[in-house]
Motif scaffolding. Structure first.
Motif, PDB file in Angstrom:
ATOM      1  N   ALA A 122      -2.526  10.986  -8.724  1.00 37.72           N
ATOM      2  CA  ALA A 122      -2.160  11.431  -7.382  1.00 37.72           C
ATOM      3  C   ALA A 122      -0.876  12.243  -7.457  1.00 37.72           C
ATOM      4  O   ALA A 122       0.019  11.943  -8.250  1.00 37.72           O
ATOM      5  CB  ALA A 122      -1.979  10.238  -6.450  1.00 37.72           C
ATOM      6  N   LEU A 123      -0.795  13.277  -6.635  1.00 35.92           N
ATOM      7  CA  LEU A 123       0.361  14.163  -6.591  1.00 35.92           C
ATOM      8  C   LEU A 123       0.879  14.273  -5.166  1.00 35.92           C
ATOM      9  O   LEU A 123       0.098  14.288  -4.212  1.00 35.92           O
ATOM     10  CB  LEU A 123       0.001  15.568  -7.078  1.00 35.92           C
ATOM     11  CG  LEU A 123      -0.163  15.794  -8.575  1.00 35.92           C
ATOM     12  CD1 LEU A 123      -0.738  17.179  -8.816  1.00 35.92           C
ATOM     13  CD2 LEU A 123       1.181  15.636  -9.284  1.00 35.92           C
ATOM     14  N   ALA A 136      -5.215  13.419  -4.557  1.00 37.05           N
ATOM     15  CA  ALA A 136      -5.556  12.275  -5.408  1.00 37.05           C
ATOM     16  C   ALA A 136      -6.995  12.425  -5.885  1.00 37.05           C
ATOM     17  O   ALA A 136      -7.847  12.982  -5.191  1.00 37.05           O
ATOM     18  CB  ALA A 136      -5.384  10.955  -4.653  1.00 37.05           C
ATOM     19  N   ALA A 137      -7.250  11.950  -7.095  1.00 38.06           N
ATOM     20  CA  ALA A 137      -8.601  11.965  -7.657  1.00 38.06           C
ATOM     21  C   ALA A 137      -8.771  10.737  -8.540  1.00 38.06           C
ATOM     22  O   ALA A 137      -7.822  10.283  -9.188  1.00 38.06           O
ATOM     23  CB  ALA A 137      -8.847  13.237  -8.454  1.00 38.06           C
ATOM     24  N   ARG A 138      -9.997  10.203  -8.566  1.00 40.33           N
ATOM     25  CA  ARG A 138     -10.305   9.026  -9.363  1.00 40.33           C
ATOM     26  C   ARG A 138     -11.672   9.223 -10.004  1.00 40.33           C
ATOM     27  O   ARG A 138     -12.622   9.668  -9.351  1.00 40.33           O
ATOM     28  CB  ARG A 138     -10.305   7.770  -8.505  1.00 40.33           C
ATOM     29  CG  ARG A 138     -10.622   6.481  -9.267  1.00 40.33           C
ATOM     30  CD  ARG A 138     -10.545   5.273  -8.340  1.00 40.33           C
ATOM     31  NE  ARG A 138      -9.186   5.027  -7.924  1.00 40.33           N
ATOM     32  CZ  ARG A 138      -8.398   4.078  -8.402  1.00 40.33           C
ATOM     33  NH1 ARG A 138      -8.842   3.273  -9.360  1.00 40.33           N
ATOM     34  NH2 ARG A 138      -7.178   3.917  -7.960  1.00 40.33           N
ATOM     35  N   LEU A 189       0.819  -1.203   0.000  1.00 29.61           N
ATOM     36  CA  LEU A 189       0.000   0.000   0.000  1.00 29.61           C
ATOM     37  C   LEU A 189       0.858   1.259   0.000  1.00 29.61           C
ATOM     38  O   LEU A 189       0.427   2.314  -0.453  1.00 29.61           O
ATOM     39  CB  LEU A 189      -0.895   0.012   1.241  1.00 29.61           C
ATOM     40  CG  LEU A 189      -1.910  -1.116   1.374  1.00 29.61           C
ATOM     41  CD1 LEU A 189      -2.715  -0.931   2.653  1.00 29.61           C
ATOM     42  CD2 LEU A 189      -2.844  -1.147   0.188  1.00 29.61           C
ATOM     43  N   THR A 190       2.059   1.146   0.545  1.00 33.09           N
ATOM     44  CA  THR A 190       2.861   2.343   0.749  1.00 33.09           C
ATOM     45  C   THR A 190       3.479   2.894  -0.523  1.00 33.09           C
ATOM     46  O   THR A 190       4.117   3.933  -0.487  1.00 33.09           O
ATOM     47  CB  THR A 190       3.981   2.042   1.751  1.00 33.09           C
ATOM     48  OG1 THR A 190       4.713   0.912   1.288  1.00 33.09           O
ATOM     49  CG2 THR A 190       3.400   1.738   3.110  1.00 33.09           C
ATOM     50  N   HIS A 191       3.274   2.216  -1.680  1.00 29.01           N
ATOM     51  CA  HIS A 191       3.874   2.746  -2.898  1.00 29.01           C
ATOM     52  C   HIS A 191       3.086   3.927  -3.452  1.00 29.01           C
ATOM     53  O   HIS A 191       3.574   4.651  -4.301  1.00 29.01           O
ATOM     54  CB  HIS A 191       3.963   1.643  -3.963  1.00 29.01           C
ATOM     55  CG  HIS A 191       2.712   1.487  -4.758  1.00 29.01           C
ATOM     56  ND1 HIS A 191       1.589   0.879  -4.239  1.00 29.01           N
ATOM     57  CD2 HIS A 191       2.381   1.871  -6.026  1.00 29.01           C
ATOM     58  CE1 HIS A 191       0.630   0.880  -5.163  1.00 29.01           C
ATOM     59  NE2 HIS A 191       1.079   1.473  -6.245  1.00 29.01           N
ATOM     60  N   ARG A 192       1.854   4.108  -2.993  1.00 28.52           N
ATOM     61  CA  ARG A 192       1.019   5.146  -3.574  1.00 28.52           C
ATOM     62  C   ARG A 192       1.447   6.516  -3.078  1.00 28.52           C
ATOM     63  O   ARG A 192       1.703   6.718  -1.888  1.00 28.52           O
ATOM     64  CB  ARG A 192      -0.442   4.916  -3.225  1.00 28.52           C
ATOM     65  CG  ARG A 192      -0.939   3.513  -3.590  1.00 28.52           C
ATOM     66  CD  ARG A 192      -1.129   3.359  -5.084  1.00 28.52           C
ATOM     67  NE  ARG A 192      -1.590   2.005  -5.409  1.00 28.52           N
ATOM     68  CZ  ARG A 192      -2.455   1.739  -6.365  1.00 28.52           C
ATOM     69  NH1 ARG A 192      -2.953   2.694  -7.101  1.00 28.52           N
ATOM     70  NH2 ARG A 192      -2.812   0.508  -6.608  1.00 28.52           N
ATOM     71  N   VAL A 193       1.453   7.476  -3.970  1.00 31.14           N
ATOM     72  CA  VAL A 193       1.880   8.825  -3.635  1.00 31.14           C
ATOM     73  C   VAL A 193       0.999   9.439  -2.552  1.00 31.14           C
ATOM     74  O   VAL A 193       1.453  10.180  -1.708  1.00 31.14           O
ATOM     75  CB  VAL A 193       1.875   9.705  -4.910  1.00 31.14           C
ATOM     76  CG1 VAL A 193       2.025  11.169  -4.566  1.00 31.14           C
ATOM     77  CG2 VAL A 193       2.999   9.280  -5.831  1.00 31.14           C
ATOM     78  N   GLY A 194      -0.283   9.100  -2.557  1.00 25.03           N
ATOM     79  CA  GLY A 194      -1.216   9.795  -1.684  1.00 25.03           C
ATOM     80  C   GLY A 194      -1.355   9.247  -0.294  1.00 25.03           C
ATOM     81  O   GLY A 194      -2.088   9.806   0.511  1.00 25.03           O
ATOM     82  N   THR A 195      -0.727   8.120   0.059  1.00 26.13           N
ATOM     83  CA  THR A 195      -0.937   7.564   1.388  1.00 26.13           C
ATOM     84  C   THR A 195      -0.182   8.368   2.433  1.00 26.13           C
ATOM     85  O   THR A 195       0.825   9.002   2.160  1.00 26.13           O
ATOM     86  CB  THR A 195      -0.464   6.103   1.448  1.00 26.13           C
ATOM     87  OG1 THR A 195       0.911   6.037   1.089  1.00 26.13           O
ATOM     88  CG2 THR A 195      -1.284   5.229   0.544  1.00 26.13           C
ATOM     89  N   HIS A 196      -0.716   8.317   3.659  1.00 34.25           N
ATOM     90  CA  HIS A 196      -0.009   8.924   4.775  1.00 34.25           C
ATOM     91  C   HIS A 196       0.045   7.916   5.907  1.00 34.25           C
ATOM     92  O   HIS A 196      -0.954   7.337   6.311  1.00 34.25           O
ATOM     93  CB  HIS A 196      -0.649  10.240   5.220  1.00 34.25           C
ATOM     94  CG  HIS A 196      -2.142  10.216   5.322  1.00 34.25           C
ATOM     95  ND1 HIS A 196      -2.966  10.146   4.228  1.00 34.25           N
ATOM     96  CD2 HIS A 196      -2.951  10.245   6.405  1.00 34.25           C
ATOM     97  CE1 HIS A 196      -4.227  10.155   4.619  1.00 34.25           C
ATOM     98  NE2 HIS A 196      -4.248  10.199   5.929  1.00 34.25           N
ATOM     99  N   GLU A 197       1.243   7.707   6.436  1.00 36.42           N
ATOM    100  CA  GLU A 197       1.506   6.562   7.287  1.00 36.42           C
ATOM    101  C   GLU A 197       0.798   6.578   8.640  1.00 36.42           C
ATOM    102  O   GLU A 197       0.653   5.520   9.234  1.00 36.42           O
ATOM    103  CB  GLU A 197       3.023   6.381   7.492  1.00 36.42           C
ATOM    104  CG  GLU A 197       3.785   7.578   8.004  1.00 36.42           C
ATOM    105  CD  GLU A 197       4.033   8.598   6.910  1.00 36.42           C
ATOM    106  OE1 GLU A 197       4.374   9.729   7.280  1.00 36.42           O
ATOM    107  OE2 GLU A 197       3.879   8.305   5.735  1.00 36.42           O
ATOM    108  N   PRO A 198       0.279   7.683   9.185  1.00 36.47           N
ATOM    109  CA  PRO A 198      -0.470   7.549  10.433  1.00 36.47           C
ATOM    110  C   PRO A 198      -1.731   6.707  10.306  1.00 36.47           C
ATOM    111  O   PRO A 198      -2.316   6.305  11.295  1.00 36.47           O
ATOM    112  CB  PRO A 198      -0.824   9.002  10.782  1.00 36.47           C
ATOM    113  CG  PRO A 198       0.257   9.795  10.176  1.00 36.47           C
ATOM    114  CD  PRO A 198       0.550   9.093   8.886  1.00 36.47           C
ATOM    115  N   ALA A 199      -2.194   6.443   9.092  1.00 34.36           N
ATOM    116  CA  ALA A 199      -3.359   5.578   8.911  1.00 34.36           C
ATOM    117  C   ALA A 199      -2.979   4.112   8.806  1.00 34.36           C
ATOM    118  O   ALA A 199      -3.849   3.264   8.641  1.00 34.36           O
ATOM    119  CB  ALA A 199      -4.105   5.996   7.638  1.00 34.36           C
TER     120      ALA A 199
END
Length: 977
Positions: A551-552, A571-573, A43-53
């Protein structure tokens, strides 16, 4: 949500470091030496993730759990809500599901190496289809992530990452059982082989797991239908039978005849009968009622065989091909003991139309008993148990091409394809053919008019049903489900340009998903001609979705006094959904049918997210984000077969338009109209016009790693999710009232020229009207000192509620019904305010030891009128012999409970279900010279039992949250070759 549940510090640090690296530099080669996992696997490869989640459960934590089923491990998460597992017997189907943050399993997205695992018709994943033996780690993201991972990621994402960094061979065996009760045996055997070279690697695993049954009769809490109530809540369908018919001597009707054991009804007739005690509700009454509980399963049996293989080949310096395949065969059973047979006035559907002929040799009255003037409730103890057996085959194949473009700051790309199929063949045993029962009780059976017919003795009591009788009326049911998933897509990620604070990174991708589901049933099961309670028809449906996302990651500040790093993530989809399907009616009514062809539908939507990560300094980090997400309807809500019901309702348009001038929905109803009868045949089923549900969420987290105490990590956070337009069945009366008052749902009602709702033209189907909210805070602390690690994670639930349309009890005015669940027990839906896990681990060169304490906070449940408000449970019961309803409306207790379910003011009283702490311990010894590990463990070390629940459907406790009572020791041997 900033819960870091069960990680070791190595994996926690690696996950956070990898997330930070990918935000700035793009994907790295591996995660914690997970070199064989494709980059889409994390999951961590995505630009938009933030690790506190992010929550990470590593391999060491998996082995410490002692579990052999993945579902058991996931349902122990503090943020996991109630859902199906192997403790569900009546109502279960062998599945175990994961429900993050109390929004339901359909709103949790399950991935396998970053790709979707196939959902069932209800939109949920049976996580036990994935072998726990092949799992390297489990990544859990809480909150809404549809913009990054696709629809359905509303409450969170669970990603299963496989054990692929493996070389050599390993064999492992684990055995365990509830030792004091000598039941519930569980065993797991697996072997792994890994081969690696410079350009290729292969990983193979074969695994077999089996967990045997625990009978409800073997535990004190579950050996009665409701603990502590004696005979009161047993069944009136007894082995001796409960009968109702006119007494020829008196001409009066009695509904409580029963047969004396051993009496020959054929020769002695009515002298074999007496008036039985079938009274219901009062403690100690109902002496003739049957205790069906002991023959039910408390823990259902399951066995699974899994074969998994993955290969990775480097094609050239820039391109790698990864393929994996998984096959799983599972068998599970639910048993309800001896089946009851209810006929005549006790019957439903075709069973209600069966009478007894005057010539039946066992008819004690010597008179014909029409279906409208007799009743029967008999437990068929001579026949095989009523049981449901599932044989489930799961197939999955995935392939991924991964590569890079350019040499200096290269762009990473991948193309993926996934094929999955799950087939479920279910046998329903212990059923009876209602056509043949009608024949066997008729005069024609005696006269020989029906070839091969065997007259049936339903009056004789236990043991008088002969094998010939049973052979004639017995049958079994067959049905099957077939779910298929095709999904392909691509992803690219890299750096766009450089700012003063760092590089701007971009990720973009597309996917196309095709999922279909088909249900098929046998002929008798489609027509209500068996004693099965779940007839239906063939149905099929398909969902086609196309999605694109971007995602940016934009660095705003770097190496400043107030910000070591500040990043903005967007991010937008875009999602495009189409559905099509077909269903069939069970039967036509008055010559009219609903067209079985279902209309096609199409929906478009967007999912977006924005997040901010503020690394204040080396010790302190703040991050958070907000999202808007989408959830497709499940295939069963779109394409479930049409059925019929006969509820009681009151038409608000009685009197017609003139009598209801303030009700616009009655404007076309003729004056003087009056509803005919309180009951009416109505239509149930699916709604092909359902649209996707939407959700919005926010999440906030803090992380603190003080320099003044090496090894300490603290985290805290909060999360809020609001789900809107989710499907819900609102009920026949609500549809009628809302149509009358506000013209809502009038499309579900058809009237004839006289105003009557003719035929079956009142439809009770799902509509997009449910709103659900969950809000929680989470806290965590990890301290590592040398070989000792202390890890505590907890979730405090602030809000869990649903809103749905309804009507007032005093009028037809529409209202919004809001129900809050925090701190309550709803039977099989427990919502404790606090849940937490505390793990203490220690290790050295030869020994590993762990102690887990899993805490579930107390709740309250309503004591409903007419139930248990005024009686005392037996001595030494869990509540100390206090009144069952031990709390007043203000939760203070101390009231005199003289009326069941409430005091003189009529307000509900409550029962407090105490808090529970489970203790699991494990000790492992490494025999270094042999490459062997010997593990001894005990789950539920102190034999903690679940709290008693009045509202539980079965077994007097909530099976979705609490464990099977009993201390469970196990032993495991692992050998490396």
């Amino acid at each position: 949500m900033d819960t870091l549940h069960m990680p070791t510090s190595k994996y926690l640090t690696a996950a956070i470091q990898y997330s930070l690296l990918t935000l700035v530099c793009g994907p790295t080669e591996s995660v914690a030496n997970d070199s064989m996992t494709p980059q889409t696997g994390s999951l961590t490869h995505r630009v938009g993730t933030h690790e506190p989640a992010l929550t990470v459960i590593d391999r060491a934590a998996i082995e410490r759990s002692g579990h052999i089923h993945l579902g058991d491990l996931l349902q122990e998460l503090p943020q996991a809500g109630s859902d199906l597992n192997l403790q569900f017997n009546n109502g279960g189907n062998g599945e175990t599901r994961i429900n993050l943050n109390y929004l339901g399993c359909a709103h949790t997205l399950v991935l396998f190496n970053g790709q979707r695992w196939i959902k069932g018709r209800q939109g949920c994943v049976d996580v036990n289809q994935i072998s726990l033996a092949i799992v390297e780690r489990i990544e859990i993201l809480d909150g809404g992530w549809a913009a990054l991972f696709g629809e359905g990621a509303v409450a969170g994402v669970v990603n299963i990452v496989t054990r692929t960094q493996f070389e050599g061979a390993q064999a492992r065996a684990q055995l365990g059982k509830y030792l004091e009760h000598s039941d519930g045996e569980a065993q797991a055997f697996d072997t792994s082989i890994g081969v690696q070279s410079e350009r290729a690697s292969i990983y193979f695993n074969a695994n077999y797991v089996q967990s045997k049954a625990v009978l409800a009769g073997d535990r004190a809490i579950s050996r009665e239908p409701q603990y502590g109530t004696g005979t009161s809540f047993r069944s009136s369908g007894t082995p001796q039978g409960r009968f109702g018919f006119n007494n020829p001597a008196t001409g009066t009707f009695s509904d409580s005849w029963t047969t004396d054991p051993g009496c020959n009804v054929a020769s002695r007739g009515l002298s074999c009968f007496r008036i039985g005690d079938f009274s219901f509700g009062a403690p100690g009454s109902g002496a003739d009622r049957f205790n069906f509980a002991p023959d039910n399963y408390l823990l259902t049996p399951q066995q699974r065989t899994n074969i998994y293989t993955q290969a990775r080949v480097t094609l050239n310096s820039n391109v790698t091909l990864t393929m994996d395949g998984n096959y799983s065969h599972g068998r599970s059973t639910q048993s309800l003991g001896a089946a009851p047979l209810f006929l005549g006035l006790f019957g439903f559907g075709a069973a209600s139309r069966i009478g007894v002929g005057a010539l039946n040799p066992y008819n004690p009255t010597g008179q014909a008993l029409p279906s409208s003037s007799w009743l029967l409730g008999r437990r068929m103890v001579e026949a095989p148990a009523l049981a449901f057996q599932q044989n489930i085959d799961s197939y999955r194949f995935a392939a991924s091409l991964n590569g890079q473009l350019g040499d200096n700051a290269p762009w990473q790309w991948n193309l993926d394809y996934v094929y999955s199929r799950v087939t479920n063949h279910q046998r329903n045993l212990g059923l009876f053919d209602l056509n043949r029962i009608a024949n066997a009780l008729s005069d024609d059976c005696v006269t020989g008019a029906i070839a091969g017919c065997v007259p049936l003795n339903v009056f004789g009591g236990a043991g008088t049903m002969t094998p010939a009788m049973l052979d004639y009326i017995s049958t079994s049911g067959q049905d099957s489900l077939d779910d298929v998933l095709h999904r392909y897509g691509g992803h690219i990620q890299g750096e766009l340009f450089e700012l003063s604070a760092g590089n701007v990174s971009l990720a973009a991708g597309f996917s196309a998903t095709r999922q279909s589901s088909q249900q098929r049933l046998d002929a008798l099961g489609q027509t209500y001609q068996t004693t099965a309670n779940n007839p239906g028809r063939h149905t099929s449906g398909r969902l086609h979705s196309n999605e694109v996302y971007v995602a940016l990651s934009v660095p705003l500040l770097s190496e400043r006094p107030i910000a070591k790093q500040l990043e903005l993530k967007l991010a937008a989809r875009y999602l495009d959904l189409a559905s099509e399907g077909q269903r069939q009616n069970r039967y036509a009514l008055n010559g009219r049918r609903i067209d079985p062809a279902m209309p096609d539908s199409a929906h478009q939507g967007n999912a977006t997210s924005v997040a901010l990560r503020w690394q204040v300094n080396e010790e302190f980090q703040i991050s958070g984000g907000a999202s808007r997400d989408l959830q497709y309807p499940s295939l069963v809500s779109l394409f479930r077969e049409t059925g019929f019901d006969s509820p009681t309702f009151s038409d608000p348009c009685n009197g017609g338009a003139a009598a209801n001038p303030d009700l616009p929905g009655c404007a076309q109803v003729p004056n003087g109209y009056q509803q005919v009868g309180a009951n009416h045949l109505v239509t149930t089923g699916s709604n092909p016009y359902l649209k996707p549900a939407s959700a919005k969420s926010w999440i906030f987290g803090l992380q603190y790693e003080p320099s003044w105490l090496t090894g300490l990590k603290l985290n805290a956070g909060a999360m809020d999710i609001e789900l809107s337009d989710s499907p819900v069945i609102i009920g026949f009366q609500t549809i009628l009232n809302l149509c009358a008052t506000s013209l809502q749902y009038c499309q579900f009602i058809e009237r004839n020229a006289y105003g009557q709702i003719y035929g079956n033209e009142l439809f009770n189907v799902a509509v997009n009207e449910l709103r659900a909210t969950t809000r929680s805070a989470n806290f965590g602390a990890m301290y590592q000192h040398g070989s000792l690690t202390l890890d505590w994670q907890g979730v405090y639930l602030i809000r869990s509620s649903i809103q749905r349309p309804g009507v007032s009890n005093r009028s037809v005015d529409p209202i919004t019904i809001t129900t809050g669940y925090v701190g309550t027990n709803q039977g099989d839906f427990t919502v404790p305010r606090w849940k937490s896990n505390l793990d203490l681990t220690w290790s050295n060169s030869h020994w590993d030891a762990s102690w887990r304490m899993r805490y579930i906070h107390h709740q309250r449940e309503a004591c409903y009128a007419g139930s248990y408000g005024d009686f005392t449970l037996p001595p030494n019961a869990a509540n100390g012999g206090q009144p069952y309803c031990n709390l007043g409306p203000d939760n203070t207790g101390g009231r005199d409970f003289t009326q069941p379910g409430g005091g003189p003011d009529g307000v509900l009283d409550y029962r407090k279900l105490g808090s529970v702490t489970y203790h699991d311990v494990q000790l492992t010894y490494h025999i270094g010279d042999w490459g062997t590990q010997l593990t001894l463990g005990v789950n539920n070390l102190f034999d903690k039992g679940p709290p008693l629940s009045q509202t539980a459907f079965a077994n007097s406790f909530d099976s979705s949250v609490y464990e099977t009572p009993g201390r469970f020791p196990y032993v495991r041997v692992t050998t490396d070759f």
